[in-house]
Enzyme design. Structure first.
Site, PDB file in Angstrom:
ATOM      1  N   GLU A  91      -6.199  21.825  36.125  1.00 21.73           N
ATOM      2  CA  GLU A  91      -5.152  21.277  35.264  1.00 21.73           C
ATOM      3  C   GLU A  91      -3.828  21.215  35.992  1.00 21.73           C
ATOM      4  O   GLU A  91      -3.542  22.036  36.853  1.00 21.73           O
ATOM      5  CB  GLU A  91      -5.013  22.170  34.014  1.00 21.73           C
ATOM      6  CG  GLU A  91      -6.245  22.064  33.141  1.00 21.73           C
ATOM      7  CD  GLU A  91      -6.247  23.011  31.950  1.00 21.73           C
ATOM      8  OE1 GLU A  91      -6.728  22.612  30.900  1.00 21.73           O
ATOM      9  OE2 GLU A  91      -5.773  24.153  32.078  1.00 21.73           O
ATOM     10  N   CYS A 111      -9.480  31.474  39.858  1.00 20.43           N
ATOM     11  CA  CYS A 111      -8.585  32.366  40.613  1.00 20.43           C
ATOM     12  C   CYS A 111      -9.332  33.655  40.889  1.00 20.43           C
ATOM     13  O   CYS A 111     -10.135  34.105  40.071  1.00 20.43           O
ATOM     14  CB  CYS A 111      -7.330  32.659  39.786  1.00 20.43           C
ATOM     15  SG  CYS A 111      -6.094  33.655  40.658  1.00 20.43           S
ATOM     16  N   CYS A 118      -4.315  37.468  32.156  1.00 20.52           N
ATOM     17  CA  CYS A 118      -4.282  36.029  32.454  1.00 20.52           C
ATOM     18  C   CYS A 118      -5.647  35.410  32.185  1.00 20.52           C
ATOM     19  O   CYS A 118      -6.678  35.913  32.643  1.00 20.52           O
ATOM     20  CB  CYS A 118      -3.897  35.813  33.915  1.00 20.52           C
ATOM     21  SG  CYS A 118      -3.898  34.080  34.400  1.00 20.52           S
ATOM     22  N   GLY A 172      -4.690  29.432  39.994  1.00 21.65           N
ATOM     23  CA  GLY A 172      -4.994  29.999  41.304  1.00 21.65           C
ATOM     24  C   GLY A 172      -3.826  30.685  41.973  1.00 21.65           C
ATOM     25  O   GLY A 172      -2.683  30.558  41.563  1.00 21.65           O
ATOM     26  N   GLU A 173      -4.166  31.449  43.018  1.00 21.70           N
ATOM     27  CA  GLU A 173      -3.154  32.142  43.810  1.00 21.70           C
ATOM     28  C   GLU A 173      -2.931  31.305  45.081  1.00 21.70           C
ATOM     29  O   GLU A 173      -3.813  31.241  45.946  1.00 21.70           O
ATOM     30  CB  GLU A 173      -3.656  33.557  44.137  1.00 21.70           C
ATOM     31  CG  GLU A 173      -2.899  34.290  45.234  1.00 21.70           C
ATOM     32  CD  GLU A 173      -1.398  34.392  44.986  1.00 21.70           C
ATOM     33  OE1 GLU A 173      -0.984  34.712  43.861  1.00 21.70           O
ATOM     34  OE2 GLU A 173      -0.625  34.122  45.921  1.00 21.70           O
ATOM     35  N   SER A 227       5.403  37.074  40.819  1.00 21.73           N
ATOM     36  CA  SER A 227       4.980  37.576  39.510  1.00 21.73           C
ATOM     37  C   SER A 227       4.962  39.095  39.584  1.00 21.73           C
ATOM     38  O   SER A 227       4.139  39.673  40.292  1.00 21.73           O
ATOM     39  CB  SER A 227       3.589  37.038  39.175  1.00 21.73           C
ATOM     40  OG  SER A 227       3.657  35.629  39.061  1.00 21.73           O
ATOM     41  N   HIS A 229       5.760  41.786  36.677  1.00 23.97           N
ATOM     42  CA  HIS A 229       5.061  42.260  35.474  1.00 23.97           C
ATOM     43  C   HIS A 229       4.984  43.776  35.257  1.00 23.97           C
ATOM     44  O   HIS A 229       4.488  44.216  34.224  1.00 23.97           O
ATOM     45  CB  HIS A 229       3.628  41.716  35.389  1.00 23.97           C
ATOM     46  CG  HIS A 229       3.520  40.228  35.561  1.00 23.97           C
ATOM     47  ND1 HIS A 229       4.480  39.345  35.137  1.00 23.97           N
ATOM     48  CD2 HIS A 229       2.543  39.468  36.124  1.00 23.97           C
ATOM     49  CE1 HIS A 229       4.093  38.115  35.422  1.00 23.97           C
ATOM     50  NE2 HIS A 229       2.943  38.150  36.029  1.00 23.97           N
ATOM     51  N   ASN A 305       1.834  35.013  26.334  1.00 17.12           N
ATOM     52  CA  ASN A 305       1.103  34.080  25.483  1.00 17.12           C
ATOM     53  C   ASN A 305      -0.215  34.737  25.142  1.00 17.12           C
ATOM     54  O   ASN A 305      -0.964  35.104  26.041  1.00 17.12           O
ATOM     55  CB  ASN A 305       0.833  32.774  26.232  1.00 17.12           C
ATOM     56  CG  ASN A 305       2.121  32.066  26.560  1.00 17.12           C
ATOM     57  OD1 ASN A 305       2.920  31.796  25.688  1.00 17.12           O
ATOM     58  ND2 ASN A 305       2.331  31.795  27.836  1.00 17.12           N
ATOM     59  N   CYS A 348       1.776  29.278  30.427  1.00 17.82           N
ATOM     60  CA  CYS A 348       1.405  30.193  31.511  1.00 17.82           C
ATOM     61  C   CYS A 348       0.213  31.040  31.121  1.00 17.82           C
ATOM     62  O   CYS A 348       0.179  31.616  30.044  1.00 17.82           O
ATOM     63  CB  CYS A 348       2.537  31.174  31.821  1.00 17.82           C
ATOM     64  SG  CYS A 348       4.055  30.398  32.290  1.00 17.82           S
TER      65      CYS A 348
HETATM   66  N1  SAH Z   1      -1.124  33.397  41.070  1.00 20.55           N
HETATM   67  C1  SAH Z   1       0.264  32.998  41.060  1.00 20.55           C
HETATM   68  C2  SAH Z   1       0.500  31.719  40.325  1.00 20.55           C
HETATM   69  C3  SAH Z   1       0.246  31.786  38.839  1.00 20.55           C
HETATM   70  S1  SAH Z   1       1.699  31.343  38.032  1.00 20.55           S
HETATM   71  C4  SAH Z   1       1.123  34.106  40.500  1.00 20.55           C
HETATM   72  O1  SAH Z   1       0.578  35.093  40.032  1.00 20.55           O
HETATM   73  O2  SAH Z   1       2.342  34.006  40.574  1.00 20.55           O
HETATM   74  C5  SAH Z   1       1.329  31.707  36.404  1.00 20.55           C
HETATM   75  C6  SAH Z   1       2.270  32.753  35.838  1.00 20.55           C
HETATM   76  O3  SAH Z   1       1.924  32.986  34.471  1.00 20.55           O
HETATM   77  C7  SAH Z   1       2.157  34.059  36.555  1.00 20.55           C
HETATM   78  O4  SAH Z   1       3.402  34.691  36.601  1.00 20.55           O
HETATM   79  C8  SAH Z   1       1.232  34.809  35.621  1.00 20.55           C
HETATM   80  O5  SAH Z   1       1.287  36.189  35.810  1.00 20.55           O
HETATM   81  C9  SAH Z   1       1.749  34.376  34.282  1.00 20.55           C
HETATM   82  N2  SAH Z   1       0.814  34.603  33.190  1.00 20.55           N
HETATM   83  C10 SAH Z   1      -0.512  34.764  33.274  1.00 20.55           C
HETATM   84  N3  SAH Z   1      -1.043  34.962  32.046  1.00 20.55           N
HETATM   85  C11 SAH Z   1      -0.020  34.918  31.165  1.00 20.55           C
HETATM   86  C12 SAH Z   1       0.057  35.032  29.764  1.00 20.55           C
HETATM   87  N4  SAH Z   1      -1.028  35.244  29.034  1.00 20.55           N
HETATM   88  N5  SAH Z   1       1.281  34.936  29.187  1.00 20.55           N
HETATM   89  C13 SAH Z   1       2.374  34.697  29.942  1.00 20.55           C
HETATM   90  N6  SAH Z   1       2.360  34.572  31.280  1.00 20.55           N
HETATM   91  C14 SAH Z   1       1.167  34.677  31.897  1.00 20.55           C
END
Ligand code: SAH
Length: 366
Positions: A91, A111, A118, A172-173, A227, A229, A305, A348
């Site tokens: 996507e 990923c 995620c 993906g990463e 990212s 968290h 989310n 996200c």
């Molecule tokens: N793998 C890379 C690129 C992904 S970007 C990375 O981790 O940065 C997507 C972003 O959305 C990342 O910051 C990820 O941690 C965040 N994300 C994943 N699941 C989510 C969710 N359920 N709610 C909000 N953010 C989320």
């Protein structure tokens, strides 16, 4: 057949040399393919016959097409389901913003990182995408915009507007696929092609240190997003397995050294998905301030989310506000960012390709 979307301009120039032709034809090809959107390169009248033949015999697209598009009624975000040449689905998400049009792109089918909150992470890694497939997402989105002038008009963009910024925040990463990503960066930023400045391209990582070293060596000007968290090694390792391999303390030290050494004016975008009762306490806000000290940070707090079924929940509005206020008062540039395109599952962490079985399963959950 070679993928015409995967060739750097240098490679087209090498082909010209091989055929004893002037290098200028490489620019013609790039301009036709990326600026004008032609894919039938062999018919370009300005190219010599021998090059036309070579293009016809040896180059083709990679088969990526838009299989489905969904338009958000709330914010005009468009989610594209892209079918790759082998039938895999990924996507990309087109997001209209005030001064820019940002495309969020994928670079892996699935990923490997398995971050616990995620949804994409639950798919596992199906395969890496090629540079051509990464570039094709931008090509397809630009073509879509060209074919939908009403989308631009409704948002008061000029009729020539197109994708102006790229974020590698889809599936993906990116740094698990650093060779193809860096090749795509060369192609996307080429002045004769899309001509997207590297500072308008942001690569987001869960904290892949080796990948960062490699990509920054090649593109010191690239915009980075991290990212984060979590604020302690233990807590972060629980949410994000990658932290066991590259602990966040060391990673941030590496980034501090990078920003000091290069003296770049670029800021580091830190993404912090806020999860109720997991990472939204006052203690964690204070730790976050300490952790980010000495870095040119812009901090985005993204309320989780909720993707069903999940044990994680969005934060209470009150605790989210208190968390933000504490950071703001400590002098951090912080914003609460709500994901775009929530009504079309484009937010996200929601990018996931549902199989038929999973789709009916998730319907029964609802
Ligand atoms: N793998 C890379 C690129 C992904 S970007 C990375 O981790 O940065 C997507 C972003 O959305 C990342 O910051 C990820 O941690 C965040 N994300 C994943 N699941 C989510 C969710 N359920 N709610 C909000 N953010 C989320």
């Amino acid at each position: 057949m070679l993928d015409m979307f995967a060739q750097t301009r240098l490679q087209w120039e090498a082909l010209c040399l091989e055929l004893g032709l002037p290098l200028i034809h490489a620019k013609t090809i790039y301009r036709a393919l990326f600026k004008e959107g032609h894919t039938d390169l062999a018919t370009l009248a300005s190219l010599p016959k021998i090059l036309q033949e070579k293009l016809r015999d040896s180059f083709a697209g990679n088969g990526a097409t838009i299989a489905k598009e969904s338009l958000s009624r709330y914010d005009g975000t468009v989610k594209f389901l892209i079918r790759l040449g082998d039938g895999s689905l990924v996507e990309s998400v087109l997001m209209p913003e005030k001064q820019r049009i940002t495309l969020c792109i994928s670079r892996q089918v699935g990923c490997a990182q398995a971050c616990t909150f995620c949804y994409t992470g639950r798919m596992g890694l199906k395969r890496q995408m090629t540079a051509g497939e990464i570039v094709s997402q931008v090509w397809l989105a630009r073509q879509w915009i060209r074919e939908h002038p009403e989308w631009l008009e409704a948002r008061s963009y000029p009729s020539f507007a197109s994708v102006s910024n790229i974020v590698f925040m889809g599936m993906g990463e990116p740094l698990d696929n650093v060779i193809e990503v860096s090749r795509a960066l060369h192609i996307l930023s080429d002045p004769w092609g899309f001509h997207l400045a590297l500072r308008k391209i942001s690569v987001s990582t869960a904290g892949h240190r080796d990948g960062l070293v490699a990509i920054l060596e090649e593109f010191p000007d690239l915009s980075l997003a991290l990212s984060l968290h979590a604020t302690t090694e233990r807590e972060r390792s629980q949410l994000m397995p990658i932290n066991r391999r590259w602990p966040i303390g060391e990673l941030l030290d590496f980034l501090r050294a990078h920003y000091e050494r290069t003296g770049t004016d670029r800021s580091l975008l830190v993404q912090y998905t806020v999860i109720r009762g997991v990472n939204d306490s006052e203690r964690q806000a204070r730790e976050l301030v300490e952790l980010l000290r000495g870095l040119p940070v812009k901090l985005n707090l993204i309320p989780l989310n909720e993707v069903e079924p999940s044990r994680f929940q969005s934060p209470e509005p009150g605790s989210l506000e208190a968390f933000r206020d504490l950071l703001y008062e400590a002098g951090i540039r912080v914003m609460v960012r709500y994901s775009k395109g929530q009504d079309i599952d484009a937010a996200c962490g929601q990018l996931v390709i549902k199989t038929k079985a999973e789709e009916s399963e998730s319907i029964s959950v609802v």
